[in-house]
Design a protein around this motif. Structure first.
Motif, mmCIF file in Angstrom:
data_model
loop_
_atom_site.group_PDB
_atom_site.id
_atom_site.type_symbol
_atom_site.label_atom_id
_atom_site.label_comp_id
_atom_site.label_asym_id
_atom_site.label_seq_id
_atom_site.Cartn_x
_atom_site.Cartn_y
_atom_site.Cartn_z
ATOM 1 N N SER A 9 -74.124 32.191 -51.311
ATOM 2 C CA SER A 9 -74.735 31.511 -50.167
ATOM 3 C C SER A 9 -74.633 29.988 -50.216
ATOM 4 O O SER A 9 -75.195 29.306 -49.354
ATOM 5 N N SER A 10 -73.952 29.427 -51.214
ATOM 6 C CA SER A 10 -73.859 27.970 -51.286
ATOM 7 C C SER A 10 -72.635 27.559 -52.100
ATOM 8 O O SER A 10 -72.026 28.390 -52.790
ATOM 9 N N GLY A 11 -72.345 26.266 -52.041
ATOM 10 C CA GLY A 11 -71.211 25.748 -52.797
ATOM 11 C C GLY A 11 -71.441 25.829 -54.294
ATOM 12 O O GLY A 11 -70.546 26.215 -55.056
ATOM 13 N N ALA A 12 -72.649 25.457 -54.727
ATOM 14 C CA ALA A 12 -72.941 25.494 -56.163
ATOM 15 C C ALA A 12 -72.781 26.919 -56.702
ATOM 16 O O ALA A 12 -72.205 27.132 -57.764
ATOM 17 N N GLU A 13 -73.282 27.893 -55.939
ATOM 18 C CA GLU A 13 -73.144 29.289 -56.385
ATOM 19 C C GLU A 13 -71.679 29.710 -56.438
ATOM 20 O O GLU A 13 -71.273 30.473 -57.326
ATOM 21 N N ALA A 14 -70.896 29.243 -55.461
ATOM 22 C CA ALA A 14 -69.482 29.635 -55.427
ATOM 23 C C ALA A 14 -68.745 29.068 -56.639
ATOM 24 O O ALA A 14 -67.915 29.755 -57.250
ATOM 25 N N VAL A 15 -69.048 27.819 -57.007
ATOM 26 C CA VAL A 15 -68.389 27.226 -58.177
ATOM 27 C C VAL A 15 -68.898 27.906 -59.451
ATOM 28 O O VAL A 15 -68.119 28.241 -60.350
ATOM 29 N N GLU A 16 -70.191 28.123 -59.497
ATOM 30 C CA GLU A 16 -70.750 28.767 -60.696
ATOM 31 C C GLU A 16 -70.170 30.174 -60.887
ATOM 32 O O GLU A 16 -69.902 30.596 -62.014
ATOM 33 N N GLY A 39 -66.596 14.112 -60.650
ATOM 34 C CA GLY A 39 -66.641 15.337 -59.838
ATOM 35 C C GLY A 39 -68.032 15.639 -59.305
ATOM 36 O O GLY A 39 -69.049 15.179 -59.843
ATOM 37 N N TYR A 40 -68.065 16.400 -58.222
ATOM 38 C CA TYR A 40 -69.343 16.901 -57.694
ATOM 39 C C TYR A 40 -69.189 18.387 -57.430
ATOM 40 O O TYR A 40 -68.317 18.801 -56.665
ATOM 41 N N HIS A 41 -70.041 19.194 -58.056
ATOM 42 C CA HIS A 41 -69.911 20.642 -57.882
ATOM 43 C C HIS A 41 -71.204 21.341 -57.500
ATOM 44 O O HIS A 41 -71.185 22.538 -57.233
ATOM 45 N N GLY A 42 -72.333 20.623 -57.494
ATOM 46 C CA GLY A 42 -73.587 21.263 -57.104
ATOM 47 C C GLY A 42 -74.720 20.896 -58.043
ATOM 48 O O GLY A 42 -74.531 20.165 -59.015
ATOM 49 N N THR A 43 -75.896 21.440 -57.755
ATOM 50 C CA THR A 43 -77.056 21.050 -58.567
ATOM 51 C C THR A 43 -77.735 22.235 -59.251
ATOM 52 O O THR A 43 -78.901 22.136 -59.628
ATOM 53 N N VAL A 55 -62.163 21.554 -61.020
ATOM 54 C CA VAL A 55 -61.759 20.280 -60.403
ATOM 55 C C VAL A 55 -61.725 20.407 -58.888
ATOM 56 O O VAL A 55 -61.536 21.511 -58.356
ATOM 57 N N GLU A 56 -61.933 19.289 -58.207
ATOM 58 C CA GLU A 56 -61.754 19.246 -56.747
ATOM 59 C C GLU A 56 -60.342 18.740 -56.432
ATOM 60 O O GLU A 56 -59.834 17.884 -57.159
ATOM 61 N N PRO A 57 -59.765 19.181 -55.333
ATOM 62 C CA PRO A 57 -58.434 18.667 -54.968
ATOM 63 C C PRO A 57 -58.479 17.196 -54.552
ATOM 64 O O PRO A 57 -57.547 16.443 -54.802
ATOM 65 N N ALA A 68 -64.447 14.177 -53.155
ATOM 66 C CA ALA A 68 -65.094 13.650 -51.955
ATOM 67 C C ALA A 68 -66.282 12.756 -52.308
ATOM 68 O O ALA A 68 -66.374 11.609 -51.864
ATOM 69 N N GLU A 69 -67.201 13.271 -53.120
ATOM 70 C CA GLU A 69 -68.436 12.519 -53.388
ATOM 71 C C GLU A 69 -68.239 11.392 -54.397
ATOM 72 O O GLU A 69 -69.122 10.564 -54.588
ATOM 73 N N ALA A 70 -67.092 11.356 -55.047
ATOM 74 C CA ALA A 70 -66.791 10.203 -55.906
ATOM 75 C C ALA A 70 -66.204 9.068 -55.065
ATOM 76 O O ALA A 70 -65.826 8.030 -55.606
ATOM 77 N N LEU A 89 -60.553 25.785 -58.672
ATOM 78 C CA LEU A 89 -60.463 24.689 -57.702
ATOM 79 C C LEU A 89 -61.665 24.726 -56.763
ATOM 80 O O LEU A 89 -61.907 25.727 -56.088
ATOM 81 N N ASP A 90 -62.376 23.626 -56.706
ATOM 82 C CA ASP A 90 -63.550 23.508 -55.843
ATOM 83 C C ASP A 90 -63.123 22.954 -54.482
ATOM 84 O O ASP A 90 -62.935 21.750 -54.317
ATOM 85 N N GLU A 91 -62.972 23.872 -53.521
ATOM 86 C CA GLU A 91 -62.598 23.465 -52.153
ATOM 87 C C GLU A 91 -63.812 23.541 -51.230
ATOM 88 O O GLU A 91 -63.667 23.737 -50.021
ATOM 89 N N VAL A 92 -64.987 23.398 -51.813
ATOM 90 C CA VAL A 92 -66.217 23.522 -51.022
ATOM 91 C C VAL A 92 -66.236 22.505 -49.878
ATOM 92 O O VAL A 92 -66.612 22.832 -48.753
ATOM 93 N N GLN A 93 -65.812 21.291 -50.165
ATOM 94 C CA GLN A 93 -65.834 20.263 -49.123
ATOM 95 C C GLN A 93 -64.473 20.067 -48.452
ATOM 96 O O GLN A 93 -64.398 19.672 -47.294
ATOM 97 N N THR A 94 -63.393 20.338 -49.179
ATOM 98 C CA THR A 94 -62.057 20.055 -48.650
ATOM 99 C C THR A 94 -61.473 21.221 -47.856
ATOM 100 O O THR A 94 -60.491 21.034 -47.136
ATOM 101 N N ALA A 120 -67.313 27.056 -49.429
ATOM 102 C CA ALA A 120 -68.676 27.184 -48.878
ATOM 103 C C ALA A 120 -68.743 26.273 -47.643
ATOM 104 O O ALA A 120 -67.826 26.278 -46.827
ATOM 105 N N LYS A 121 -69.793 25.519 -47.527
ATOM 106 C CA LYS A 121 -70.001 24.563 -46.425
ATOM 107 C C LYS A 121 -69.522 25.113 -45.079
ATOM 108 O O LYS A 121 -70.185 25.938 -44.494
ATOM 109 N N SER A 122 -68.336 24.665 -44.593
ATOM 110 C CA SER A 122 -67.916 25.018 -43.233
ATOM 111 C C SER A 122 -67.527 26.477 -43.057
ATOM 112 O O SER A 122 -67.274 26.914 -41.930
HETATM 113 N N1 PMP Z 1 -68.649 21.226 -54.467
HETATM 114 C C1 PMP Z 1 -68.364 20.176 -53.695
HETATM 115 C C2 PMP Z 1 -66.995 19.597 -53.743
HETATM 116 C C3 PMP Z 1 -69.330 19.622 -52.853
HETATM 117 O O1 PMP Z 1 -69.028 18.567 -52.101
HETATM 118 C C4 PMP Z 1 -70.604 20.209 -52.821
HETATM 119 C C5 PMP Z 1 -71.714 19.666 -51.929
HETATM 120 N N2 PMP Z 1 -71.645 18.351 -51.618
HETATM 121 C C6 PMP Z 1 -70.859 21.312 -53.637
HETATM 122 C C7 PMP Z 1 -69.856 21.807 -54.438
HETATM 123 C C8 PMP Z 1 -72.213 21.973 -53.666
HETATM 124 O O2 PMP Z 1 -72.406 22.690 -52.501
HETATM 125 P P1 PMP Z 1 -73.893 23.164 -52.099
HETATM 126 O O3 PMP Z 1 -74.639 21.922 -51.751
HETATM 127 O O4 PMP Z 1 -73.682 24.076 -50.918
HETATM 128 O O5 PMP Z 1 -74.453 23.871 -53.275
#
Ligand code: PMP
Length: 456
Positions: A115-122, A143-147, A196-198, A201-203, A229-234, A258-260
């Motif tokens: 249900s979220s980006g963090a869960e998808a990466v985890e 990198g940014y992958h979630g909290t 890694v993210e492609p 974004a958040e950096a 590969l974390d494509e949550v935002q890209t 995730a996200k979109s």
């Molecule tokens: N990965 C990336 C690349 C993100 O940008 C984000 C959110 N900014 C996340 C993971 C985490 O997604 P979520 O906030 O849905 O847990």
């Protein structure tokens, strides 16, 4: 109390959700309550409208309240189709997994939903550990992958991690874009995964050097380490291709989305991998349920995601992202070409950034470059975001680089809206050309606000 602090919505948020957040909004000048949103626009309760270049941190590629997703969800609910049942195969999750597989290269064929980006990466991290029977994880600085605890473990973000240490052992960061450092880490660590993210974004929308990701994937393969590969935002067309990795000429072992994916209406994450890796991790009767969650793959989220994929295709949003992104990038580069505080304008597709810092444009910048850097990181990015808000544009600096203004409008934006964004950003920067003036205006504003808070 300020008018915003007295506003019942803000007051309730402060009382029952997060008081410092509401206070910060007020101090910074973001004190607004939003009441309506459609497409590229969002309105506050006073009827002011804002062009949304923040777009839900990238969750609104289809814009606010996309009509096709809304209609599909309505129809699903009206039909009384089952959303959750857990003891039978789901036609909706199956159709979505098949649709994702059809849009990704082989061997990416199996999806795990969350249900979220963090869960998808985890889920990607856990899959890598379970499939390789290794534990170490390599990730990239910035990198940014979630909290959640798993994703924080693969982020070198001291402020975000600090209160939750110790996190997962056996994680190490390498500089983004540095192949020799990655190779050294791979040799040392016998890692389960490289996460890694492609594009970071958040950096601050950091693009990798050409060929980096492809080479990194080859190195990982050589060392038996999975490329997550974390494509949550890209993902989902944001960078001018459906997935950012398509533009890099390689296929990851695991892709997190995730996200979109939920069309901005339903929360959904997906972790896509190969049949072989999924089988190695979870392919037996005593392992099939090692990873899951109650709402993972719920029907509503899946039908929203399916309709999102169809909408992206029918409305040619990938193409639009590439074209509008080029328009935005080109327009901003022209408009900000000789700005004394702009060090770079970069991006891919509709993920665009303006970096603020010392350019050495005048004597003051040359003698006090460090002060400019600090001011840019601590204040100027947010200051410009506030000025843009007052001019009817919603945006934010990158979460891990406040000196970088990130612009990512919905892919459904029109040319006129992109031109409006270029003009507004140009105007905001034009009004803030020299550091002493920026500092004076900013401190005058902060003093006024603090006084207002004390006397009100
Ligand atoms: N990965 C990336 C690349 C993100 O940008 C984000 C959110 N900014 C996340 C993971 C985490 O997604 P979520 O906030 O849905 O847990």
């Amino acid at each position: 109390m300020t008018p915003f602090a007295r506003n019942p919505v803000a007051a309730r948020h402060a009382k029952h959700l997060n008081a410092p957040f509401v206070e910060l909004l007020d101090v910074l000048g973001f004190g607004r309550v939003y009441t309506r949103a459609s497409g590229t626009w969002i309105w506050d309760e006073e009827g002011r409208r804002y062009l949304d270049a923040l777009a839900g941190f990238g969750a609104l590629n289809l814009g606010h309240n996309p009509p096709r997703i809304a209609a599909r969800l309505r129809a699903f609910v009206d039909a009384e189709a089952p959303n959750l049942y857990h003891v039978g195969p789901s036609p909706y999750a199956g159709e979505l997994a098949e649709a994702l597989a059809a849009r990704m290269p082989a061997p990416l064929r199996v999806a795990m939903f969350s249900s979220s980006g963090a869960e998808a990466v985890e889920a990607g991290i856990k899959l890598a550990r379970a499939a390789t029977r290794r534990s170490a994880l390599i990730h990239c600085e910035g990198g940014y992958h979630g909290t959640n605890l798993g994703t924080l473990s693969v982020m070198d973000a001291p402020r975000l991690r600090g209160p939750f240490e110790p996190l997962l052992a056996d994680c190490r960061a390498v500089p983004f874009g540095d192949l020799p450092a990655l190779e050294r880490a791979l040799k040392d660590a016998r890692a389960a995964a490289f996460v890694v993210e492609p594009i970071q974004a958040e950096a601050g929308v950091r693009l990798p050097p050409p060929g980096y990701l492809r080479e990194a994937a080859a190195l990982c393969k050589r060392h038996g380490t999975l490329f997550v590969l974390d494509e949550v935002q890209t993902g989902l067309g944001r960078t001018g291709s459906l997935w950012a990795f398509e533009a890099e000429g390689f296929t990851p072992d695991v892709v997190a989305l995730a996200k979109s994916l939920g069309g901005g209406m339903m929360p959904i994450g997906a972790t896509v991998t190969s049949e072989a890796l999924h089988h190695a991790a979870y392919g037996s009767a005593d392992r099939f349920d090692l990873h899951g969650s109650t709402f993972g793959g719920n029907s509503l989220a899946c039908v929203a995601a399916l309709e999102t994929l169809r909408t992206i295709e029918d409305e040619q949003l990938v193409q639009r992202s590439a074209e509008l992104g080029a328009r935005l990038l080109g327009g901003l580069r022209t408009r900000l070409a000789d700005h004394p505080l702009v060090t770079d304008v970069r991006g891919r597709g509709l993920l665009v950034a303006v970096e603020i810092g010392p350019t050495g444009a005048d004597w003051m910048q040359r003698v006090a470059a460090g002060a400019v850097t600090i001011a840019a990181e601590k204040a100027i990015g947010q200051w410009l975001a506030v000025q843009l808000l007052e001019d009817g544009v919603l945006c934010q600096p990158a979460a891990r680089a406040w000196n970088v203004l990130k612009l990512q409008p919905p892919l459904v934006a029109g040319e006129a809206e992109i031109d409006r964004l270029i003009a507004a950003v140009g105007d905001a920067f034009d009004a803030n050309r020299r550091l002493p003036e920026v500092a004076a205006r900013l401190s005058a504003r902060l003093v006024r606000r603090s006084v207002a808070r004390v006397v009100a």
